[in-house]
Motif scaffolding. Sequence first.
Motif, short mmCIF file in Angstrom:
data_model
loop_
_atom_site.label_atom_id
_atom_site.label_comp_id
_atom_site.label_asym_id
_atom_site.label_seq_id
_atom_site.Cartn_x
_atom_site.Cartn_y
_atom_site.Cartn_z
N ASP A 81 0.88 -1.22 0.09
CA ASP A 81 -0.02 0.07 -0.16
C ASP A 81 0.96 1.10 0.04
N VAL A 82 0.30 2.13 -0.84
CA VAL A 82 1.52 3.51 -1.14
C VAL A 82 0.37 4.68 -0.81
N ASP A 83 1.20 5.71 -0.12
CA ASP A 83 0.49 6.90 0.05
C ASP A 83 1.03 7.92 -1.01
N ALA A 84 0.05 8.22 -2.03
CA ALA A 84 0.18 8.81 -3.18
C ALA A 84 -0.20 10.48 -3.04
N THR A 85 -0.43 10.79 -1.74
CA THR A 85 -0.71 12.06 -1.78
C THR A 85 0.21 13.25 -2.10
N ALA A 86 1.52 12.89 -1.93
CA ALA A 86 2.59 14.01 -2.48
C ALA A 86 2.42 13.83 -3.86
N LEU A 87 2.40 12.63 -4.47
CA LEU A 87 2.37 12.94 -5.96
C LEU A 87 1.02 13.68 -6.46
N MET A 88 0.06 13.43 -6.02
CA MET A 88 -1.25 14.17 -6.57
C MET A 88 -0.97 15.53 -5.96
N ALA A 92 -1.13 18.79 -8.84
CA ALA A 92 -1.86 19.79 -8.73
C ALA A 92 -1.07 21.03 -8.84
N ASP A 93 0.10 21.07 -8.10
CA ASP A 93 0.87 22.39 -7.99
C ASP A 93 1.36 22.66 -9.59
N LEU A 94 1.84 21.71 -10.31
CA LEU A 94 2.20 22.09 -11.75
C LEU A 94 0.91 22.52 -12.60
N SER A 95 -0.20 21.92 -12.30
CA SER A 95 -1.35 22.57 -12.98
C SER A 95 -1.62 23.91 -12.74
N GLN A 100 0.23 26.25 -11.89
CA GLN A 100 1.34 26.91 -12.59
C GLN A 100 1.18 27.20 -14.19
N GLY A 101 0.10 26.59 -14.68
CA GLY A 101 -0.27 26.83 -16.13
C GLY A 101 0.71 25.82 -16.97
N GLN A 102 1.23 25.06 -16.18
CA GLN A 102 2.03 23.86 -16.91
C GLN A 102 1.26 22.78 -17.67
N ASP A 103 1.86 22.22 -18.64
CA ASP A 103 1.34 20.88 -19.32
C ASP A 103 1.61 19.65 -18.35
N VAL A 104 0.71 19.30 -17.49
CA VAL A 104 1.14 18.37 -16.68
C VAL A 104 1.05 16.94 -17.28
N PRO A 105 2.12 16.08 -17.05
CA PRO A 105 2.07 14.64 -17.41
C PRO A 105 0.96 14.15 -16.84
N SER A 106 0.64 12.74 -17.38
CA SER A 106 -0.60 12.09 -16.73
C SER A 106 0.18 11.48 -15.29
N LEU A 107 -0.66 10.78 -14.82
CA LEU A 107 -0.17 10.38 -13.60
C LEU A 107 0.60 8.84 -14.15
N LEU A 108 0.04 8.01 -15.16
CA LEU A 108 0.64 7.14 -15.68
C LEU A 108 1.96 7.23 -16.15
#
Length: 525
Positions: free
Chosen positions: A310-317, A321-324, A326-334
């Motif tokens: 089990d992994v805590d993915a909060t930091a990745l999410m 969100a921060d990159l988004s 800032q108006g950046q083109d955010v790569p997908s989670l995959l």
Amino acid sequence: MSVRTFLLPDLGEGLTEAELVNWLVAVGDTVVVDQPVAEVETAKSLVEVPSPFAGRVAQLHGRAGESVDVGRPLISVETAADATAGAGPAAGMTVSGSGEAMAPAAAVGPTEAAEAVVAAAAAGAAGASAASAASAEGEAYREEEKAGSGNVLIGYGTPANGQSARRSRAPRRGAAAAAAAGPAAGSDAAGSAPTEAPRCISPLVRRRARDAGLRLTDVSGSGPDGLILRRDIEALMVAPAGAIPAAGAVPGDAGTAATPADTGTAAAPTDARTGLDVASRTPVRGLRRTIATNLSRSRSLIPEATVWVDVDATALMDLRADLSQQGQDVPSLLAFLARFTLAGLARFPELNTRFVPAGDVGGERSRENTGNGGEGQQAVIEAFDGVNLGIAVQSDRGLMVPSVRRADALTTRGLDTEIRRLTTAAQTGKATPAELSSGTFTLNNYGVYGVDGSAAIINYPESAILGVGRIIEKPWVVSGQLAVRRLTQLTLVFDHRVCDGATAGGFLRYVADAVENPGRILVDL
């Protein structure tokens, strides 16, 4: 005018058949060179087949849903007469042994031509008149091609220089000799057992009949002059016990779920174990057959083991969100997960390998290492210089795994672009055979289907597959305090022959740490 028949070419995938998905033209339509005339589906991809001839469509050999063997007729086109037609018999005419022009002969593929030889030999006492009829009915396919665009379909090309490209085969006696000879050619007047050999020459058809426990003498062929085809064997394999098709009857379309029992023309078969009527039988073919074969091979040949965390993915999410914001083109989670996976494979390359059983290692490498090819008698583990990362994609045709070639050399944004392209290509049937069969490690995001975990099956002949479950909010202990965090589950299924649990656990923990602390990991990537 002359009629030219185009045989289904080798599609360059090592396959022997394709399913006719859809006709793009109809009888009577006018076509030009390289105009797509049909869509065919192989076990790996959907392909548009272009016509090498220009003219009017004279005949479509097959219905949508049928399987067509490579080398069998696909489409016949009525073209303008050759410029040299006046120098000899008219185009499409055959010439008898005495030089007399005969009626146009049916254009047939190599299988029918060879079958004609077998039938003629069995009915050799039929006489000269029967031989004449056989020559007219069973003349081998003769193809002449004058000018084309120069475009090349895999396994087939049209000349770009306008010169004639000719292929011809010598006339052979056809199976019509048996019909012209009367009852004596096949059976006596009293209706006793037939005296000629079963009309079947395809090794594939013979093998299928043998594996199904069928005798060819009990099979009525639906091909030209009673030729036994693969569909005849398959019809008996799915039919109720003892059901034998009537002579000349065409079995049910192998590309549809319905069999004769399903259409209401015969009583539905009853399942012996449950006592229930069988509502339908769907042939396993095309991509579904390939999937079934590979998965069965994986489970039967690979001693797999599974580990998960089990992994805590909060930091990745939060990072995305921060990159988004800032108006950046955010790569997908995959794409991020792919980046972390590739970093893990760089640390634990044992999972980016292939186990080759004893006897399967050969070729130049084997001779180079042993001097006599002896290494082919022992198992080896092959490591790769780079990673082709497979991405599991669900499409209308089934589960596909296109791979990102040399994914280890791409940035996270590059991975995102390529993953999106391959996903679209796979879902629309445009992925190439190379893209669908060149992976060395697979990433499977089944979380998009709302599930938490899965013991996935390794994509044979790879050695491991990493699965990612859905990301959901759950209570989680952080620094001794209970908090609501966004969690996911990572599951690694691996071939225990290529590594032990410590390696698999180390890889999985590395990827999990990257998800939980993406900033620290991305600095080094």
